[in-house]
Design an enzyme around this catalytic site. Structure first.
Site, PDB file in Angstrom:
ATOM      1  N   LYS A 324      29.548 -18.419 -36.292  1.00 61.27           N
ATOM      2  CA  LYS A 324      30.085 -17.050 -36.558  1.00 61.27           C
ATOM      3  C   LYS A 324      31.477 -16.962 -35.752  1.00 61.27           C
ATOM      4  CE  LYS A 324      28.547 -13.162 -35.004  1.00 61.27           C
ATOM      5  NZ  LYS A 324      27.624 -11.881 -34.738  1.00 61.27           N
ATOM      6  N   SER A 325      31.541 -17.360 -34.621  1.00 59.39           N
ATOM      7  CA  SER A 325      32.706 -17.000 -33.895  1.00 59.39           C
ATOM      8  C   SER A 325      33.807 -18.149 -34.523  1.00 59.39           C
ATOM      9  CB  SER A 325      32.744 -17.654 -32.350  1.00 59.39           C
ATOM     10  OG  SER A 325      31.607 -16.736 -31.689  1.00 59.39           O
ATOM     11  N   ARG A 329      37.546 -17.024 -36.701  1.00 60.34           N
ATOM     12  CA  ARG A 329      38.920 -17.672 -36.342  1.00 60.34           C
ATOM     13  C   ARG A 329      39.544 -18.351 -37.620  1.00 60.34           C
ATOM     14  NH1 ARG A 329      35.953 -16.585 -32.002  1.00 60.34           N
ATOM     15  NH2 ARG A 329      36.956 -16.371 -30.126  1.00 60.34           N
ATOM     16  N   ARG A 425      30.921   0.893 -28.652  1.00 59.05           N
ATOM     17  CA  ARG A 425      31.216  -0.282 -27.666  1.00 59.05           C
ATOM     18  C   ARG A 425      32.586  -0.311 -27.227  1.00 59.05           C
ATOM     19  NH1 ARG A 425      28.735  -5.677 -30.408  1.00 59.05           N
ATOM     20  NH2 ARG A 425      29.255  -6.410 -28.306  1.00 59.05           N
ATOM     21  N   GLN A 470      36.886 -13.624 -26.397  1.00 55.86           N
ATOM     22  CA  GLN A 470      37.352 -12.554 -27.521  1.00 55.86           C
ATOM     23  C   GLN A 470      39.024 -11.932 -27.007  1.00 55.86           C
ATOM     24  OE1 GLN A 470      34.524  -9.655 -28.609  1.00 55.86           O
ATOM     25  NE2 GLN A 470      33.099 -11.390 -29.226  1.00 55.86           N
ATOM     26  N   ASP A 616      25.459 -14.275 -25.810  1.00 50.67           N
ATOM     27  CA  ASP A 616      24.705 -14.279 -27.027  1.00 50.67           C
ATOM     28  C   ASP A 616      23.034 -14.393 -26.901  1.00 50.67           C
ATOM     29  OD1 ASP A 616      26.924 -12.987 -28.119  1.00 50.67           O
ATOM     30  OD2 ASP A 616      27.584 -15.016 -28.637  1.00 50.67           O
ATOM     31  N   LYS A 643      26.455  -4.440 -25.669  1.00 52.58           N
ATOM     32  CA  LYS A 643      26.456  -5.130 -26.907  1.00 52.58           C
ATOM     33  C   LYS A 643      26.152  -4.313 -28.153  1.00 52.58           C
ATOM     34  CE  LYS A 643      25.808  -9.610 -27.041  1.00 52.58           C
ATOM     35  NZ  LYS A 643      26.836 -10.014 -27.207  1.00 52.58           N
ATOM     36  N   ARG A 689      20.239  -9.890 -32.649  1.00 51.36           N
ATOM     37  CA  ARG A 689      19.596 -11.033 -31.774  1.00 51.36           C
ATOM     38  C   ARG A 689      18.133 -10.824 -31.148  1.00 51.36           C
ATOM     39  NH1 ARG A 689      23.622 -14.678 -31.987  1.00 51.36           N
ATOM     40  NH2 ARG A 689      25.744 -13.705 -31.973  1.00 51.36           N
TER      41      ARG A 689
END
Length: 740
Positions: A324-325, A329, A425, A470, A616, A643, A689
């Site tokens: 996902k990260s 990007r 958040r 991030q 995570d 989170k 998660r």
């Protein structure tokens, strides 16, 4: 219900007026629902069909005894009707209307009364049908449809409340809007489509072979032109009443159509594709955005519950979705590059789709995703366009933090917003270092929405400090637009996806001794990227294979970036039989096949530095600890409480409900493991998660485990339940449509 008024009068028993009268009559809103219409046969029919209680043949008498009057007449008739009823109105009467334009209604009221009375509340239901007459009255017509109420500054609050309550009784969703904005919005969303439908049908009907054209028209043509069966007189009046706003929208549409026509003339496939893909994606995106939830249309208005059971060995080979990260990007840098970028292995989850849609909103042509492939026609560093409105990022904190850095350097202003979870958040952690680079960003009490005023990025004297990947990436995205080099220091190792990917796009990035030096004003070139499998998704199946007997599992081509593979180190230290093979570089990222076998786990200690690197994977580590022999001590880090949920609180409560032994102390979490957990009904706290980790924990539970609030699993692993079930876990997903 207890009637709110004695006598309600609906003037005009067409489809809208009749439907409103019928709905209010059935729900007992008034002691008596009276109807008035210039066609007396319609009044008689309205009584016989149960639409109204009483026929108001004598309009003056009906008006004189009514407490609430609804004008459901053509917009051009408003002034005449107001003049007819004005002498007979009670002092305490409340008046409203259903007209699809509001300026002319206001002008009519001013012409009759000298000003708009405080007891007159303009309104407009966004519902309808091509059918007409009282026989078409539908008591459920307004249910789950929007109704706009457009009070003026001096409108009576009591009158407004009564009209609002009237519409709420019908099941409608109430919206308040300025009258001038109302006419602009309706010109675009209602009046223009109707005019286009009428015009298209009229144009085709003039063709010599018109019979053949209509005979072979497919469903799309019939659906679009259905509204051309509406009342022509009514639409003539609407065009006249809302002339200026409608003409403005016709001009905009004509310009857009001209652009498309030119693209067809020039055989400009990229231009055509851009128009078509933006339109398709925008329709889905705005539908989701209006729901205030995450991006993917597939999961709109669905409540998901996991039902999981014990047993089931995990054997064979599993392929988990892309990282996902890295997917976030890849979209960002592909859009900012010059030329085409092809991405394979893109994660089609809500979070990364939100990032993709944001760039479509800023004018980037993007094909796909289709089976993990995305093609981006990059616009270069300075090619982004101002979006038409706020950029909606669903549940994705990664997207919001990264985009804050990029958008701070643009020559236009933007607003970043998200769903309720994302809006809770903290964002100052990323905004503050961007401000030190010259960015102008306002938060909402430290949270989203973010209001970003674009402008030049200044070279920073000294070294910026990035506490996580991030923030580091946000600073690097802003630094792309700086004239000189910027240095960023990392207090500890973080994942370096951004540095690796920028090199793939041809940028010059230097990393030495925990410091990243990045040259500004660099040119990025399109490329072909393959995205490795997501390690956090793989960790769920690694855990499943470790805790279930006779399991032997292979997970292929998983990203093992040094900044995020701590979860593997922790599970190995707990006795997990985990081996890596086929280690190699995949477009700048280290990957490996991961082989896992059943293991007897033992407790361990996880310090703060490790926990930050495995942030995570905290739920996976907690479940492993709950099933390990001995005690596991996990250092508390503040990030866990901010989170998608307060993960410490939610996972602790869930595992306690399953019989685990957990104590949460100021600086650490202590978990004493046991052989089996109990069945229980749990909540995930809407944390994807935690939901997946608890579903895996159920494999070692005595009794069924029910996990509620699992819809957000779609933000990172949409097909988790299906993949887990095929792998051998006993998981069933129950979906409930909450829109009904």
């Amino acid at each position: 219900m207890t009637p709110l008024v004695d006598n309600l009068l609906v003037i005009g028993l067409g489809m809208i007026g009749g439907s409103l009268a019928k709905a209010l009559k059935q729900r007992g809103f008034a002691h008596s629902v009276i109807g008035s219409d210039r066609n007396e046969d319609e009044l008689t029919k309205g009584v016989s069909l149960g639409v109204i209680d009483e026929a108001g043949f004598d309009l003056a008498a009906a008006v004189a005894k009514s407490d609430l009057i609804v004008l459901a007449v053509p917009v051009k008739a408003t002034e005449a009707v107001l003049r007819a009823i004005q002498p007979y109105l009670k002092a305490e009467v409340v008046l409203t209307d259903v007209g699809s334009t509001k300026r002319n209604v206001i002008e009519a009221a001013e012409a009759v009364f000298g000003r708009v009375p405080e007891w007159f509340v303009p309104g407009h239901p966004i519902a309808g049908s091509e059918k007409s007459g009282v026989a078409a009255a539908d008591a459920d017509l307004f249910k789950k449809h929007k109704v706009i109420v457009a009070p003026l500054d001096d409108t009576s609050k009591e009158a407004q409340q009564l009209v609002s309550r009237m519409w709420q009784v019908t099941g409608a969703e109430l919206i308040q809007m300025d009258i001038h904005r109302h006419d602009e919005v309706l010109a675009a969303t209602s009046h223009l489509p109707h005019v286009l439908a009428f015009s298209l049908v009229d144009t085709l009907a003039k063709e010599q072979d018109n019979l053949e054209i209509f005979r072979y028209a497919a469903g799309g043509f019939r659906d679009f032109t259905r509204i051309a069966a509406s009342d022509p007189t009514m639409w003539r009046d609407v065009c006249d009443a809302n002339q200026a706003e409608l003409l403005a929208q016709i001009d905009k549409f004509t310009a857009g159509l001209s652009t498309l026509r030119q693209a067809i003339v020039e055989n400009d496939g990229q231009q055509m594709l851009g128009i078509f893909t933006r339109a398709k994606a925008a329709r889905e995106h705005f539908t989701k955005m209006l729901a205030g939830t995450a991006y993917s249309q597939k999961h709109n208005n669905v409540d998901v519950t996991f039902h999981a059971h014990s047993g089931g060995a995990i054997n064979g080979q599993v392929v988990v979705p892309g990282d996902k990260s890295i997917s976030h990007r890849a979209i960002i840098f592909g859009a900012l590059a010059e030329g085409e970028t092809i991405i394979d292995g893109f994660l089609e989850c809500e979070d990364s789709l939100a990032t993709l849609q944001s760039f479509r909103d800023m004018g980037v042509v993007i094909e796909g995703p289709y089976q993990g492939r995305v093609k981006i026609y990059g616009v270069g560093l300075h090619g982004l366009c101002e979006p038409p409105g706020p950029l909606y990022l669903g549940n994705s904190a990664t997207a919001m933090r990264l985009m804050a850095g990029l958008l701070a350097a643009q020559p236009f202003d933007t607003v970043l917003q998200g769903d309720a979870s994302l809006s809770s958040r903290p964002m100052e952690q990323v905004v503050e270092p961007l401000r030190r680079m010259g960015a102008t960003i306002s938060t909402t009490d430290g949270h989203a929405p973010l209001l970003i005023k674009g402008g030049p990025i200044k070279s920073q004297e000294g070294t910026l400090v990035a506490a996580n990947s991030q923030i580091k990436t946000a600073l690097m995205l802003a630094a792309l637009y700086a004239q000189d080099a910027i240095e960023i220091a990392e207090p500890s190792l973080t994942r370096d996806h951004t540095e690796r990917m920028l090199r793939q796009f041809g940028a010059n990035v230097t990393v030495h001794d925990g410091r990243v030096t990045f040259e500004g004003a660099q040119r990025l070139c399109g490329t072909h990227l393959q995205i490795p499998a997501d390690l956090s998704s793989a960790a769920l199946f690694i855990l499943a294979a470790l805790i279930t007997e006779q399991s032997d599992l292979l997970i292929t081509r998983v990203g093992i970036n040094p900044g995020r593979k701590t979860v593997l180190d922790v599970l190995c230290r707990m006795g997990g039989a985990i081996t890596l093979s086929q280690e190699h570089d995949l477009d700048g990222e280290p990957v490996a096949d991961i082989h896992v076998r059943s293991s007897e786990l033992v407790g361990t200690s996880v310090d703060a530095s490790e926990m930050l690197h495995a942030i995570d994977d905290f739920p996976v580590i907690c479940v492993a600890a709950a099933l390990a022999s001995g005690e596991t001590v996990i250092s508390r880090v503040p990030e866990l409480e901010h989170k998608e949920s307060n993960q410490i609180e939610v996972i602790t409560q869930a595992l306690l409900s399953m019989g685990a032994s957990i104590s949460v102390e100021p600086t650490e979490i202590r978990i004493r493991g046991k052989a089996l957990l109990n069945g229980a009904e749990l909540t995930s706290g809407d944390d994807h998660r935690i939901a997946m980790a608890l579903a895996v924990a159920a494999a070692r539970a005595e009794g069924d485990v029910v996990i509620k609030g699992c819809a957000n699993v779609a933000t990172s692993f949409p097909d988790f339940a299906e993949v887990a079930s095929k792998a051998g876990l006993k998981i069933h997903k129950e979906e409930t449509d909450v829109s009904k």
